[in-house]
Write a protein that holds these residues in place. Structure first.
Motif, PDB file in Angstrom:
ATOM      1  N   UNK B 148      -9.307  69.214  28.654  1.00 13.32           N
ATOM      2  CA  UNK B 148      -8.708  68.290  27.697  1.00 13.32           C
ATOM      3  C   UNK B 148      -7.211  68.504  27.617  1.00 13.32           C
ATOM      4  N   UNK B 149      -6.559  67.548  27.015  1.00 13.50           N
ATOM      5  CA  UNK B 149      -5.116  67.602  26.862  1.00 13.50           C
ATOM      6  C   UNK B 149      -4.756  66.696  25.692  1.00 13.50           C
ATOM      7  N   UNK B 150      -3.478  66.739  25.312  1.00 12.62           N
ATOM      8  CA  UNK B 150      -3.012  65.761  24.325  1.00 12.62           C
ATOM      9  C   UNK B 150      -3.003  64.416  25.027  1.00 12.62           C
ATOM     10  N   UNK B 151      -3.635  63.437  24.426  1.00 14.26           N
ATOM     11  CA  UNK B 151      -3.801  62.156  25.119  1.00 14.26           C
ATOM     12  C   UNK B 151      -2.458  61.482  25.363  1.00 14.26           C
ATOM     13  N   UNK B 152      -2.122  61.158  26.614  1.00 12.60           N
ATOM     14  CA  UNK B 152      -0.882  60.430  26.904  1.00 12.60           C
ATOM     15  C   UNK B 152      -1.018  58.968  26.513  1.00 12.60           C
TER      16      UNK B 152
END
Lengths: 126, 661, 120
Positions: B148-152
């Motif tokens: 997961x990541x911070x959503x672009x």
């Protein structure tokens, strides 16, 4: 008998690979400059460094290629098809030979590679 | 939601580990319930993988960009139907796809052969689970689709050349083929483990092998069609490592399909068959590794992705395991029958095997040599088309001849005179065809003439076999010719289905020779209004247009095509510039198929100049559509060979029941 | 993980465990019948059956090849004898108690097989 046939078959292809040399060396700019490759047909791979001048369908497209992880660059002149994705900063390959310090590309051999996609973008068959 | 995906994968890992351990112990100690439990674990693992896949698919469909994988391979404007294509377009997703298919096919194979697996080949389950386990371990610990990541704001988008119907079927087809080769491997190794040298594992997996081989072959052709139309350089096969990755297991599987028939008829080549099945499986893993790990595309080798080391390790494990198993059982596996004659169908199959495997190995060398040379010498290299074309001809032409002779020669022993009599008619047809072609002007290329005449020989041999067989059946009492034909094929599905496949390969050869040897190319720069001539066509450049369509700008050069003074309509070729996401530029070629002349007019707009002129590369590709047509005939032949034969099933069931009695 | 995801994951795990334990739960309490490994006699019989089927199939194929013209009359005459003997030997080895198969019986068997292969 089976072993003999297999051996014969292997012999044929080993002969070919050793004499006709099916493989072409693929070099980085630092390697081609450091080694003795004048006039020898090789593949050069690197990152395109501008300025990109000239006309590939005219007197020749001129640019420089740089090592991925180094500073060495080599001047290149190329005629033929240019892939759509070609631009400064792109990772490209082309066949050709070093002549008087400039790498002269084989026509239509310029290829860009997109590592994460299915197949390299081709402009012509080899 | 990514947590659910991760949990599903961990669950799959646990289940698969259980299947390996419990299945292994059950096989060693003969415990039926434990064996059934292990089998259930494999099925449950499939459901767990499906769940993980479902989570990923849902993420694509809802544009959940907090999934790093979704952000990398999709964008908000991606049409829903391409969510699948995006799902398997990257490494992590395609590994998940692989293991889902494996556990699925494995479950089906084991359930369909429930009794055989439980009582005779219990090691099948732990072996299948072990292969699946390797992939799941990689998915859980090395290359997870659920990062997961911070959503672009928006995703990187799917490569536009992948957004077409071909790319929706081509990968699943190939994967069904690759994965499918695991099934015969698992059954074969299980047979060795259980000290069984009879043919049961071959019968049980015959349809799986045939189906995998069919999917792989058809998948390769689909890929070629995509390359022809979408990548659009004018050709159809570039000997790219990714293409070769699928070709190698297909060649070995073809060899296996033939040599297995020798084992059936004469109980020979038993060791060879197990070697082939292991080689085909190993090559399919190697192929997956090549295509998915990026090891070829980058000039820096394995160090780029840790997955390279994992796959190499897996290949080593497979190699060591297979060799160990075969060596261990060599004494009982060795057949005692000898080949009676060098002129017999067995011999023809043996020669065919040698050429096919030799060719597969040369392709393997061509693919592996660059990697090896870089690792060893520090200097990379590439192997180009000339190498492959040379060996394609050296090994391919004898193979084509064998394709024609094989059906005409009898099992056991054939007198040369009899063979000569059978071969005479097809050879005559080939010679006449050659003459006709010479008159038609094809004599410019010796290679082309050889290719065409050899293909004619094969097709004539196939026709002869059908005619002779139908006539024989009619004389045995069939009422009508049609009845004779259908009963002929119905009773010998494998043989006549195989002949249809031979014919399809001959047609493929004709198409390949046409486009490869007899094509014409012309490169010209045209101002608006100017014309160029290629292969009898006249193309006049009308001008270029630029249209904004959906998510891209379409730049097109419009051409008026005519032949002589007969106008043939317009053709457009150019480029698409994608506005968002990947901002890629894709090549859009213009193709005009002339069925009567059996050729394609292929236009590439190489470059648009500021002054309105355009550089065009125009090719005339003769007979290229035969290649795609041969693919359909190939499918037909393969389906005929696979068609279930109730009589044969009954006979086999009776045999095994009798043995038990 | 969200609560929903947790619940789904737990449910999946529970179903999986149940399914894996099923063989034990179904026949709990009853004694398990161990898997009988094929004994040497059974394997030998299987081998003989394979040989018999192979011989009969070869005979049938020989007939058909002769009929289609792939095998000449001379070759046929040469090959059919040994094949028939092979088939007879295989059939006899399977059932030594039966009277020795006469050549006519083998031929009849092969010809009948030609018309209706289920008889093999």
């Amino acid at each position: 008998m089976v072993a003999l046939s297999v051996a014969a078959v292997l012999a044929v292809f080993l002969l070919y690979t050793s004499f006709a040399g099916g493989a072409t060396e693929s070099l980085r700019p630092s390697q081609i400059v450091a080694g003795d490759y004048a006039g020898k047909g090789v593949q050069l791979a690197g990152i395109v460094i501008g300025p990109v001048t000239g006309d590939a369908r005219g007197s020749g497209l001129r640019f420089r290629l740089k090592d991925f992880d180094g500073k060495q660059t080599v001047p290149v002149v190329y005629k033929g098809s240019v892939p759509d994705l070609f631009r400064g900063g792109r990772h490209v390959f082309l066949q050709g030979a070093l002549e008087n310090g400039t790498f002269v590309g084989k026509p239509d051999s310029l290829v860009t590679k997109c590592p994460s996609k299915y197949a390299p973008k081709k402009t012509s068959s080899s | 939601m990514p947590g659910l995906g991760r949990a599903a994968l961990v669950l799959a890992l646990g289940l698969v580990l259980y299947a390996v351990l419990a299945g292994g112990y059950a096989s060693l100690s003969g415990r039926r319930r434990l064996g059934d439990s292990a089998r259930n674990a494999l099925v449950a693992a499939f459901v767990a993988c499906l769940a993980a896949g479902g989570v990923l698919l849902a993420a694509f469909l809802t544009d959940d960009l907090s999934f790093a994988y979704v952000a990398e391979h999709s964008s908000r404007d991606l049409p829903a139907r391409y969510a699948f294509t995006a799902l398997w377009s990257g490494q992590e997703g395609s590994l998940l796809f692989w293991v889902t298919i494996l556990t699925g096919m494995g479950s089906v194979a084991v359930l369909l052969n429930r009794r055989l697996v439980a009582e005779v080949l219990p090691w099948t389950v732990p072996i299948l689970a072990a292969v699946a386990g390797y992939f799941v371990i990689v998915l859980v610990f090395v290359s997870s689709p659920f990062e997961t990541q911070a959503a672009p704001i928006d995703g990187a988008g799917l490569n536009p050349s992948l957004q077409n119907p071909y790319m929706m079927i081509h990968p699943p087809m190939l994967y069904l083929g690759y994965v499918g080769l695991t099934i015969p491997f698992a059954f074969a190794m299980a047979a060795l483990a259980s000290k069984r040298t009879d043919e049961r594992w071959i019968f049980a997996t015959r349809r799986w092998t045939l189906a995998s081989w069919m999917f792989l072959g058809f998948g390769i052709l689909l890929g070629s069609k995509w390359a022809y139309e979408e990548v659009g350089w004018g050709g159809w096969y570039a000997w790219d490592p990714v293409e070769n990755a699928a070709l190698m297991p297909w060649l070995v599987a073809t060899a296996f399909l033939h040599s297995v028939m020798v084992q059936e008829k004469k109980n020979m080549l038993r060791v060879w068959n197990v070697v082939l099945v292991a080689l085909a499986f190993g090559l399919s893993i190697f192929g997956t590794f090549l295509t998915r790990s990026g090891v070829i595309n980058s000039i820096h080798s394995f160090s780029q992705s840790p997955i390279g080391a994992w796959f190499l390790g897996f290949l080593c494990v497979i190699a060591v395991f297979s060799i160990a198993m075969i060596m261990w059982r060599l004494p009982i596996l060795r057949s005692r029958t000898k080949m009676e004659s060098l002129v017999s169908r067995e011999a023809a199959f043996l020669y065919n095997n040698l050429f096919l495997v030799a060719f597969a190995l040369t392709v393997l060398w061509g693919v592996a040599y660059p990697m090896v040379s870089e690792a060893v010498r520090g200097v990379a290299s590439t192997v180009g088309a000339p190498y492959y074309n040379f060996f394609g001809v050296v090994f391919g032409l004898p193979l084509v001849v064998l394709m024609g002779i094989g059906p005409l020669v009898a099992w056991r022993r054939a007198s040369l005179r009899q063979l000569g009599a059978s071969v005479a008619w097809p050879a005559g047809v080939a010679v006449v065809t050659g003459g006709v072609l010479l008159a038609a002007g094809a004599g410019s290329s010796l290679l082309g003439m050889v290719g065409y005449t050899f293909a004619a020989f094969v097709i004539a041999a196939v026709v002869l076999e059908f005619v002779r067989g139908t006539r024989a059946r009619k004389s045995l009492g069939e009422a009508t010719w049609v009845g004779a034909f259908t009963s002929l094929v119905g009773r010998n599905r494998r043989r006549y289905g195989g002949y249809i496949v031979h014919a399809s390969i001959a047609l493929l050869l004709v198409g390949a020779v046409g486009i490869g040897v007899y094509g014409t190319t012309s490169i010209r720069k045209l101002e608006p209004g100017q014309t160029m001539e290629v292969g009898g066509y006249t193309l006049r450049y009308l001008g270029s247009t630029q249209d904004r369509v959906a998510n891209r700008t379409e730049l097109r050069a419009r051409l008026a095509v005519s032949r002589g003074d007969k106008p043939l309509g317009t053709l457009a070729a150019g480029k698409n510039r994608y506005l968002e996401g990947s901002r890629e530029v894709s090549n859009e070629v213009g193709i005009r198929t002339d069925w009567l002349r059996a050729q394609d007019l292929f236009v590439i707009a190489d470059r648009f100049n500021a002054d309105g002129s355009v550089w065009l590369k125009v090719l005339v590709n003769p007979l290229v559509n035969l290649i795609w047509i041969s693919g359909l005939i190939f499918l037909l032949g393969a389906l005929v060979t696979m068609w279930p034969d109730a009589r044969e099933q009954r006979r086999l069931a009776k045999r095994f029941a009798l043995a038990r009695a | 993980m969200t609560v929903a995801a947790l619940i789904i994951a737990a449910a999946l795990a529970a179903v999986a465990v149940l399914f894996v334990a099923r063989p034990f739960l179904r026949s709990a309490g009853t004694r398990e019948e161990p898997i009988r490994d094929s004994d040497a006699a059974e394997l030998r019989r299987l081998e003989l059956l394979e040989e018999r089927d192979r011989a009969l199939a070869s005979l049938k194929e020989l007939e058909f090849d002769h009929r289609t013209g792939k095998i000449s009359d001379d070759d046929y005459r040469e090959l059919v004898g040994p094949l028939r003997r092979e088939a007879a030997a295989a059939i006899k080895a399977l059932d030594p108690a039966a009277p020795p198969a006469r050549s006519g019986e083998v031929e009849g068997s092969a010809a009948a097989a030609d018309r209706d292969p289920e008889r093999i």
